[in-house]
Design a protein around this motif. Structure first.
Motif, short mmCIF file in Angstrom:
data_model
loop_
_atom_site.label_atom_id
_atom_site.label_comp_id
_atom_site.label_asym_id
_atom_site.label_seq_id
_atom_site.Cartn_x
_atom_site.Cartn_y
_atom_site.Cartn_z
N ASN A 142 9.60 -0.91 -0.25
CA ASN A 142 10.26 0.31 -0.71
C ASN A 142 9.51 0.92 -1.89
OD1 ASN A 142 12.30 0.13 1.19
ND2 ASN A 142 13.65 -1.05 -0.15
N ASP A 143 8.95 0.08 -2.74
CA ASP A 143 8.14 0.58 -3.87
C ASP A 143 6.91 1.32 -3.36
OD1 ASP A 143 9.92 -0.48 -5.67
OD2 ASP A 143 8.74 -2.27 -6.10
N ILE A 144 6.29 0.76 -2.30
CA ILE A 144 5.11 1.42 -1.71
C ILE A 144 5.49 2.79 -1.16
CG2 ILE A 144 3.41 1.31 0.15
CD1 ILE A 144 3.46 -1.72 -0.07
N VAL A 145 6.62 2.86 -0.46
CA VAL A 145 7.07 4.13 0.13
C VAL A 145 7.32 5.16 -0.96
CG1 VAL A 145 8.91 5.25 1.44
CG2 VAL A 145 8.07 3.01 2.15
N GLY A 164 0.84 -2.17 5.03
CA GLY A 164 1.96 -1.66 4.23
C GLY A 164 1.91 -0.15 4.08
N ARG A 165 0.71 0.38 3.81
CA ARG A 165 0.55 1.83 3.67
C ARG A 165 0.81 2.54 4.99
NH1 ARG A 165 -5.30 1.20 1.43
NH2 ARG A 165 -4.88 -0.96 2.04
N LEU A 166 0.36 1.93 6.11
CA LEU A 166 0.59 2.53 7.42
C LEU A 166 2.08 2.60 7.74
CD1 LEU A 166 -0.42 3.55 10.18
CD2 LEU A 166 -0.59 1.15 10.91
N LYS A 167 2.80 1.50 7.50
CA LYS A 167 4.24 1.48 7.76
C LYS A 167 4.97 2.47 6.87
CE LYS A 167 4.77 -3.23 9.57
NZ LYS A 167 5.39 -4.57 9.35
N ALA A 168 4.49 2.61 5.63
CA ALA A 168 5.11 3.57 4.72
C ALA A 168 4.95 5.00 5.24
CB ALA A 168 4.50 3.43 3.33
#
Length: 300
Positions: A32-35, A68-72
């Protein structure tokens, strides 16, 4: 590994054409922090992919780095993502992804540590794995030894700092000999590697290893059809033994508490002792003890 050739510029790649080859579970809070970070300031570092042809002849991409960046980006409803395209084989893409994930984590989850074993099974030596992941060669050799023997529970304990690696290896070498396992704990204690809470944590891990097995998985690996009457009896006996041990510990703790309470009552009946406590500013007791020593307050 083949020489990696990187394309000179970042490309916008459709997110629905990127295949993740080394997926792993992520902490929801961290994700969630990444998003939020990407939504607020944008993508600071592009993901890394390698181009392939799909079975229908269209272009697709294998993800090398940046799950992680892709999923975000997907969760934000974005159709395209900035990506650096590199020219590598399928195996090299997998190795790069695995090595980067392992090296990035300060406390590596079991799935990434198991990836170390996958690298070795693909023909990489411990020395080359250490170079790729940035792990200490001595640590890496020890972890590989634990993984090859199915000691997942000890591997996780070592990673969390509950048991020193050398102590874990000694415990494995002791096999099912309880005396040898306890000797390993004693050595760790005397050397200063396990003290206080750390020693308690280590004992707890060893007890769980004995009761629940060496695997750290919460899901039973055996099929229901493999469960036999004898295995059920064994499980029941182990649980009974564990419960009895807990009862013994509780009774011992209760006896010590009653001894302390009795001793305090006798001491506090002495007026001279009470005056001495007051003079030294020690006229109070913790509430838990005060309620058992006298009623009507927690001070003398």
């Amino acid at each position: 590994m083949n020489q990696i050739q990187q394309v000179g510029q970042v490309q916008m790649v459709p997110v629905n054409k990127i295949e993740v080859i080394n997926s792993r579970e992520r902490n929801s809070r961290v994700f969630n922090d990444i998003v939020v970070n990407i939504k607020t300031i944008g993508l600071k570092k592009p993901i890394k992919v390698t181009k392939r042809l799909a079975s229908d002849g269209t272009e697709k991409y294998l993800l090398v780095c940046g799950e992680g960046r892709l999923k975000a980006f997907k969760s934000l409803g974005e159709a395209n993502i900035p990506a650096l395209v590199v020219d590598v084989s399928d195996e090299d893409a997998f190795i790069m992804s695995l090595a980067e994930n392992i090296a990035r984590r300060t406390c590596r989850p079991l799935e990434l540590l198991t990836g170390i074993r996958q690298l070795q099974e693909r023909g990489y030596t411990p020395k080359s794995i250490a170079e790729k992941t940035g792990l200490n060669p001595h640590y890496l050799t020890g972890i590989l030894s634990l993984l090859h023997q199915g000691e997942e529970r000890l591997v996780v304990a070592v990673e969390k700092g509950l048991i020193p690696l050398n102590a874990a290896l000694t415990i494995v070498g002791a096999g099912d000999d309880d005396a040898a396992v306890q000797a390993a704990l004693q050595d760790a204690y005397e050397s200063g590697k396990l003290r206080g809470r750390a020693l308690m944590d280590a004992r707890r891990v060893i007890d769980r290893r004995k009761t629940l097995g060496r695997s750290a998985s919460r899901v039973m690996s055996r099929k229901t059809s493999d469960v036999t009457p004898s295995s059920l009896v064994r499980t029941y006996q182990n649980e009974v033994a564990r419960q009895k041990a807990m009862v013994r510990k509780a009774e011992f703790a209760h006896q010590r508490l009653m001894f302390v309470v009795g001793a305090l009552k006798q001491l506090l009946a002495d007026e001279n002792f009470v005056n001495l406590l007051r003079a030294e500013g020690l006229a109070t007791l913790p509430k838990y003890l005060a309620e058992r020593v006298w009623s009507g307050g927690n001070s003398v």
